[in-house]
Scaffold this motif. Structure first.
Motif, mmCIF file in Angstrom:
data_model
loop_
_atom_site.group_PDB
_atom_site.id
_atom_site.type_symbol
_atom_site.label_atom_id
_atom_site.label_comp_id
_atom_site.label_asym_id
_atom_site.label_seq_id
_atom_site.Cartn_x
_atom_site.Cartn_y
_atom_site.Cartn_z
ATOM 1 N N GLY A 14 2.165 -10.970 -3.204
ATOM 2 C CA GLY A 14 3.351 -10.521 -2.543
ATOM 3 C C GLY A 14 3.489 -8.652 -3.403
ATOM 4 N N HIS A 15 4.404 -8.261 -3.536
ATOM 5 C CA HIS A 15 3.950 -6.511 -4.013
ATOM 6 C C HIS A 15 5.384 -5.837 -3.580
ATOM 7 C CE1 HIS A 15 1.225 -3.412 -1.437
ATOM 8 N NE2 HIS A 15 3.158 -4.491 -0.942
ATOM 9 N N ARG A 16 6.062 -4.374 -3.665
ATOM 10 C CA ARG A 16 6.597 -4.023 -3.630
ATOM 11 C C ARG A 16 6.092 -2.786 -3.966
ATOM 12 N NH1 ARG A 16 12.446 -2.249 -5.396
ATOM 13 N NH2 ARG A 16 12.432 -2.784 -8.199
ATOM 14 N N LEU A 17 6.423 -1.519 -3.829
ATOM 15 C CA LEU A 17 6.279 -0.140 -3.510
ATOM 16 C C LEU A 17 7.336 0.424 -4.003
ATOM 17 C CD1 LEU A 17 3.774 0.642 -0.886
ATOM 18 C CD2 LEU A 17 3.359 -0.209 -3.204
ATOM 19 N N LEU A 18 7.005 1.156 -5.730
ATOM 20 C CA LEU A 18 8.546 1.687 -6.105
ATOM 21 C C LEU A 18 8.329 3.274 -6.199
ATOM 22 C CD1 LEU A 18 10.034 0.401 -8.597
ATOM 23 C CD2 LEU A 18 8.791 1.474 -10.175
ATOM 24 N N GLY A 22 10.645 3.287 2.528
ATOM 25 C CA GLY A 22 11.012 3.323 3.384
ATOM 26 C C GLY A 22 10.749 1.399 2.508
ATOM 27 N N LYS A 23 10.764 0.440 3.913
ATOM 28 C CA LYS A 23 10.871 -0.484 3.982
ATOM 29 C C LYS A 23 10.116 -1.377 2.954
ATOM 30 C CE LYS A 23 7.802 -1.758 7.686
ATOM 31 N NZ LYS A 23 7.677 -2.404 9.238
ATOM 32 N N CYS A 24 8.995 -0.331 2.402
ATOM 33 C CA CYS A 24 7.826 -0.892 1.006
ATOM 34 C C CYS A 24 8.547 -1.063 -0.657
ATOM 35 C CB CYS A 24 6.658 -0.836 1.447
ATOM 36 S SG CYS A 24 6.120 -0.883 2.589
ATOM 37 N N PRO A 99 0.931 -1.191 -6.627
ATOM 38 C CA PRO A 99 -0.151 -2.174 -6.267
ATOM 39 C C PRO A 99 -0.362 -1.630 -4.853
ATOM 40 C CG PRO A 99 1.800 -3.410 -6.278
ATOM 41 C CD PRO A 99 2.110 -1.822 -7.033
ATOM 42 N N THR A 100 -0.259 -0.888 -4.083
ATOM 43 C CA THR A 100 -0.760 0.044 -2.901
ATOM 44 C C THR A 100 -2.363 -0.532 -2.293
ATOM 45 O OG1 THR A 100 -2.024 2.256 -3.839
ATOM 46 C CG2 THR A 100 0.283 2.077 -2.969
ATOM 47 N N ALA A 101 -2.616 -0.247 -1.550
ATOM 48 C CA ALA A 101 -3.673 -0.424 -0.892
ATOM 49 C C ALA A 101 -4.990 -0.217 -1.929
ATOM 50 C CB ALA A 101 -3.784 -0.854 0.937
ATOM 51 N N GLU A 102 -5.401 1.117 -1.151
ATOM 52 C CA GLU A 102 -5.808 1.980 -2.830
ATOM 53 C C GLU A 102 -6.023 1.718 -3.845
ATOM 54 O OE1 GLU A 102 -3.237 3.120 -0.573
ATOM 55 O OE2 GLU A 102 -3.227 5.055 0.044
ATOM 56 N N LYS A 103 -4.742 1.536 -4.709
ATOM 57 C CA LYS A 103 -4.848 0.558 -5.814
ATOM 58 C C LYS A 103 -6.033 -0.305 -6.273
ATOM 59 C CE LYS A 103 -3.794 4.880 -7.630
ATOM 60 N NZ LYS A 103 -4.563 5.465 -8.843
ATOM 61 N N ASP A 134 -4.064 -3.972 10.114
ATOM 62 C CA ASP A 134 -4.323 -2.365 11.129
ATOM 63 C C ASP A 134 -4.619 -1.881 9.929
ATOM 64 O OD1 ASP A 134 -3.909 -3.339 14.342
ATOM 65 O OD2 ASP A 134 -1.601 -3.849 13.125
ATOM 66 N N CYS A 135 -4.606 -1.721 9.013
ATOM 67 C CA CYS A 135 -4.565 -1.085 7.733
ATOM 68 C C CYS A 135 -5.409 -0.876 6.771
ATOM 69 C CB CYS A 135 -2.889 -0.541 7.290
ATOM 70 S SG CYS A 135 -1.350 -0.166 8.934
ATOM 71 N N PHE A 136 -6.385 -0.295 6.520
ATOM 72 C CA PHE A 136 -6.555 -1.001 5.051
ATOM 73 C C PHE A 136 -6.984 0.461 4.516
ATOM 74 C CE2 PHE A 136 -11.067 1.113 6.242
ATOM 75 C CZ PHE A 136 -10.724 1.163 7.961
HETATM 76 N N1 LIG Z 1 -1.239 4.556 2.035
HETATM 77 C C1 LIG Z 1 -0.643 3.169 1.703
HETATM 78 N N2 LIG Z 1 0.542 3.633 2.782
HETATM 79 C C2 LIG Z 1 1.032 2.327 2.980
HETATM 80 C C3 LIG Z 1 0.801 1.028 1.884
HETATM 81 C C4 LIG Z 1 -0.702 1.165 1.158
HETATM 82 O O1 LIG Z 1 -0.643 0.321 0.553
HETATM 83 N N3 LIG Z 1 -0.930 2.330 1.447
HETATM 84 N N4 LIG Z 1 1.590 -0.231 1.984
HETATM 85 C C5 LIG Z 1 2.952 -0.522 2.624
HETATM 86 C C6 LIG Z 1 3.464 -1.171 2.730
HETATM 87 O O2 LIG Z 1 3.165 -2.556 1.441
HETATM 88 C C7 LIG Z 1 3.516 -2.054 4.017
HETATM 89 O O3 LIG Z 1 4.677 -3.398 3.772
HETATM 90 C C8 LIG Z 1 2.961 -1.370 5.119
HETATM 91 O O4 LIG Z 1 3.106 -0.545 5.871
HETATM 92 P P1 LIG Z 1 3.165 -0.662 7.382
HETATM 93 O O5 LIG Z 1 2.678 0.071 7.617
HETATM 94 O O6 LIG Z 1 4.752 -0.033 7.584
HETATM 95 O O7 LIG Z 1 3.931 -2.173 7.699
HETATM 96 P P2 LIG Z 1 3.484 -2.979 9.222
HETATM 97 O O8 LIG Z 1 2.046 -2.327 9.486
HETATM 98 O O9 LIG Z 1 3.263 -4.469 9.171
HETATM 99 O O10 LIG Z 1 4.960 -2.132 9.668
HETATM 100 P P3 LIG Z 1 5.026 -2.930 11.461
HETATM 101 O O11 LIG Z 1 6.300 -1.997 11.461
HETATM 102 O O12 LIG Z 1 5.333 -4.090 11.077
HETATM 103 O O13 LIG Z 1 4.552 -2.679 12.069
HETATM 104 C C9 LIG Z 1 3.572 0.903 3.297
HETATM 105 N N5 LIG Z 1 2.169 2.323 3.393
#
Ligand SMILES: Nc1nc2c(c(=O)[nH]1)N=C([C@H](O)[C@H](O)COP(=O)(O)OP(=O)(O)OP(=O)(O)O)CN2
Length: 149
Positions: A14-18, A22-24, A99-103, A134-136
């Motif tokens: 778990g985490h959150r982005l200070l 948006g929702k993160c 704690p972003t994916a990058e960091k 979808d995100c890395f």
């Molecule tokens: N460059 C980064 N951008 C974001 C990161 C990150 O680590 N690096 N992290 C987040 C949030 O943690 C978030 O949970 C992920 O964002 P998001 O793309 O909005 O998530 P989903 O794909 O699950 O969104 P859906 O709306 O459900 O498709 C945000 N950005």
């Protein structure tokens, strides 16, 4: 010739982005996958850069102990730290920033991998950290520094 192997390590946290717009900004979790690329300038007598099992035990071992089923929180995030620590059992890893994916990828590359694999004649030049399917993010050595460092 340099040769590389990649070990994939799955964990959840778990985490959150200070300061996120948006929702993160709210506490939430992910099923992460880290891909650790280990390189050597040749192989051992068995033909390996390093045994996959060594990468697993040393790096999955570290991740299981410190990140898996825990909360990764910005060390400045006093409210979230207090909230998570108010629930037992609790597992919190304080992060030097968000704690972003990058960091997280950078932390594995710079802090964790060199120590975990120190006994071996190998190097880790690249870590890929999947936050969602979808995100890395990619942390890699030997590439130019961006303007923001
Ligand atoms: N460059 C980064 N951008 C974001 C990161 C990150 O680590 N690096 N992290 C987040 C949030 O943690 C978030 O949970 C992920 O964002 P998001 O793309 O909005 O998530 P989903 O794909 O699950 O969104 P859906 O709306 O459900 O498709 C945000 N950005």
């Amino acid at each position: 010739m340099p040769l590389s192997v990649v070990r994939r390590i799955s964990f959840c946290a778990g985490h959150r982005l200070l300061g996120h717009e948006g929702k993160c900004a709210g506490l939430h979790g992910h099923n992460y996958v880290a891909e650790i690329e280990v390189t050597a300038d040749g192989t051992d007598d068995v033909g390996r850069v390093i045994d996959f099992a060594e990468v697993k035990s040393r790096l999955k071992g570290w991740i299981d102990e410190y990140w898996d089923h825990g909360f990764l929180l910005n060390r400045d995030d006093e409210a979230a730290i207090a909230a998570v620590r108010s629930v037992e059992p609790t597992k919190v890893f304080l992060f030097p920033g968000n704690p972003t994916a990058e960091k997280m990828a950078e932390y594995l590359l710079e802090e964790v991998c060199p120590k975990a694999l120190a006994p071996f004649n190998v190097r880790v030049d690249k870590v890929v950290l999947w936050e969602t399917p979808d995100c890395f993010a990619v942390a890699a050595k030997g590439q130019g520094q961006g303007a923001r460092g």
